[in-house]
Design a protein around this motif. Structure first.
Motif, mmCIF file in Angstrom:
data_model
loop_
_atom_site.group_PDB
_atom_site.id
_atom_site.type_symbol
_atom_site.label_atom_id
_atom_site.label_comp_id
_atom_site.label_asym_id
_atom_site.label_seq_id
_atom_site.Cartn_x
_atom_site.Cartn_y
_atom_site.Cartn_z
ATOM 1 N N ALA A 217 44.622 6.479 49.335
ATOM 2 C CA ALA A 217 44.816 5.519 50.419
ATOM 3 C C ALA A 217 44.857 6.222 51.769
ATOM 4 C CB ALA A 217 46.099 4.725 50.195
ATOM 5 N N ALA A 218 45.184 7.513 51.762
ATOM 6 C CA ALA A 218 45.271 8.270 53.012
ATOM 7 C C ALA A 218 43.913 8.699 53.540
ATOM 8 C CB ALA A 218 46.145 9.503 52.811
ATOM 9 N N VAL A 219 42.877 8.540 52.741
ATOM 10 C CA VAL A 219 41.552 9.012 53.124
ATOM 11 C C VAL A 219 40.849 7.958 53.979
ATOM 12 C CG1 VAL A 219 39.301 9.760 52.273
ATOM 13 C CG2 VAL A 219 41.393 10.386 51.021
ATOM 14 N N ARG A 220 40.279 8.403 55.066
ATOM 15 C CA ARG A 220 39.580 7.491 55.957
ATOM 16 C C ARG A 220 38.067 7.684 55.828
ATOM 17 N NH1 ARG A 220 43.698 5.655 55.448
ATOM 18 N NH2 ARG A 220 45.446 5.529 56.901
ATOM 19 N N GLY A 221 37.346 6.569 55.746
ATOM 20 C CA GLY A 221 35.891 6.617 55.707
ATOM 21 C C GLY A 221 35.374 7.357 54.492
ATOM 22 N N ASP A 222 34.267 8.076 54.691
ATOM 23 C CA ASP A 222 33.626 8.780 53.584
ATOM 24 C C ASP A 222 33.907 10.278 53.633
ATOM 25 O OD1 ASP A 222 32.150 9.398 55.795
ATOM 26 O OD2 ASP A 222 30.212 8.823 54.947
ATOM 27 N N ALA A 223 35.124 10.640 54.023
ATOM 28 C CA ALA A 223 35.497 12.046 54.195
ATOM 29 C C ALA A 223 35.310 12.871 52.933
ATOM 30 C CB ALA A 223 36.954 12.153 54.663
ATOM 31 N N LEU A 224 35.450 12.262 51.760
ATOM 32 C CA LEU A 224 35.400 13.010 50.510
ATOM 33 C C LEU A 224 34.027 12.991 49.849
ATOM 34 C CD1 LEU A 224 38.851 12.117 48.921
ATOM 35 C CD2 LEU A 224 38.237 14.026 50.417
ATOM 36 N N THR A 225 33.022 12.492 50.547
ATOM 37 C CA THR A 225 31.664 12.507 50.002
ATOM 38 C C THR A 225 30.874 13.647 50.649
ATOM 39 O OG1 THR A 225 30.905 10.892 51.646
ATOM 40 C CG2 THR A 225 31.681 10.049 49.518
ATOM 41 N N PRO A 226 29.888 14.194 49.936
ATOM 42 C CA PRO A 226 29.196 15.385 50.433
ATOM 43 C C PRO A 226 28.162 15.063 51.497
ATOM 44 C CG PRO A 226 28.248 14.686 48.362
ATOM 45 C CD PRO A 226 29.433 13.792 48.600
ATOM 46 N N GLY A 227 27.815 16.091 52.246
ATOM 47 C CA GLY A 227 26.758 15.969 53.234
ATOM 48 C C GLY A 227 25.382 16.161 52.615
ATOM 49 N N PRO A 228 24.335 16.130 53.442
ATOM 50 C CA PRO A 228 22.964 16.175 52.930
ATOM 51 C C PRO A 228 22.568 17.505 52.301
ATOM 52 C CG PRO A 228 23.000 16.289 55.330
ATOM 53 C CD PRO A 228 24.391 15.967 54.902
ATOM 54 N N ASP A 229 23.313 18.569 52.571
ATOM 55 C CA ASP A 229 22.957 19.882 52.038
ATOM 56 C C ASP A 229 23.676 20.212 50.741
ATOM 57 O OD1 ASP A 229 21.256 20.355 54.225
ATOM 58 O OD2 ASP A 229 22.921 21.142 55.426
ATOM 59 N N ALA A 230 24.405 19.278 50.187
ATOM 60 C CA ALA A 230 25.177 19.537 48.962
ATOM 61 C C ALA A 230 24.244 19.757 47.769
ATOM 62 C CB ALA A 230 26.116 18.371 48.677
#
Length: 243
Positions: A217-230
């Motif tokens: 619940a403390a996570v905002r937006g898509d902070a825990l998803t990887p970027g395009p270089d993952a």
């Protein structure tokens, strides 16, 4: 190559087996083998002749005490590695860890990364998304016998076996002196993961959307998803559940 794996839990035990199968000489180190990163006991011996060290230890708590755990253990490991002439230090961390400042444990992992980057040895940081194996425990934090309450936090979870493959590849290559993100192939919201998991288990409880429920619940937006270089793994969560 001589590799010391620090930690023998879910990841460490699989990693030791994978590296051994690839033909490397592996030493495993944990409290059960007399190695205590908090006190430094047994660390020098565990790192003797090691080319690479892979640190997959975890704090016993997820609160503010985790900061002291990672500060002390990382300091002890870096100092022992320098004494032993280790040429590559690898740490397992979390995708988006530096974007979730509300969580003590995530701040502690950021500190661990900072200490590694500022240390005396070439390094690699492998940041993974949440493990498939942790989805059900995560759900249990905000569940009772009548319902499961979960926020719509975007996640892109990964099988622990795929994390192990990435760690083994990094550990046996030249140091990155940087970060590699690894993730599963599919993005879900946590409440979607809950429904998929309950259906696969034959659990008829409803999943209720609750943006105040549980750790994420403390996570905002898509902070825990990887970027395009993952680096994206091939194992799908639905297939993993079926297996």
């Amino acid at each position: 190559m001589r590799i010391t794996v620090i930690g023998t839990g879910l990841i460490g035990s699989q990693l030791a087996a994978e590296l051994t199968a690839r033909g490397h000489r592996v030493t495993t180190a944990s409290l059960s083998s007399g190695v205590d990163l908090l006190t430094g006991a047994g660390v020098d011996k565990a790192l003797t002749d090691a080319d690479t060290v892979v640190n997959v230890t975890n704090s016993p708590t997820f609160d503010a005490r985790s900061v002291d755990f990672f500060r002390t253990t990382m300091g002890n490991l870096l100092a022992a590695g320098e004494r032993a002439g280790v040429r590559h230090q690898v740490v397992l961390s979390i995708v988006g860890v530096d974007q979730v400042t509300e969580l003590d444990y995530y701040r502690a992992k950021v500190l661990q990364e900072q200490l590694l980057r500022g240390g005396p040895t070439p390094y690699s940081i492998v940041r993974a998304t949440q493990f498939f194996e942790f989805m059900e425990p995560t759900m249990s934090w905000s569940s009772d016998e009548t319902a499961v309450r979960l926020p719509a936090t975007p996640l892109q979870p990964i099988a622990s076996a795929d994390v192990v493959t990435a760690l083994a590849d990094v550990a046996t290559a030249a140091p990155l002196d940087g970060i590699l993100d690894v993730a599963g192939p599919d993005r879900f919201t946590l409440d979607e993961i809950g429904r998929l998991t309950l259906a696969a288990r034959g659990d008829r409880r409803p999943v209720l959307l609750d943006d105040q429920a549980g750790l994420f619940a403390a996570v905002r937006g898509d902070a825990l998803t990887p970027g395009p270089d993952a680096r994206l793994a091939s194992t799908h969560y639905r297939d993993w559940l079926d297996s």
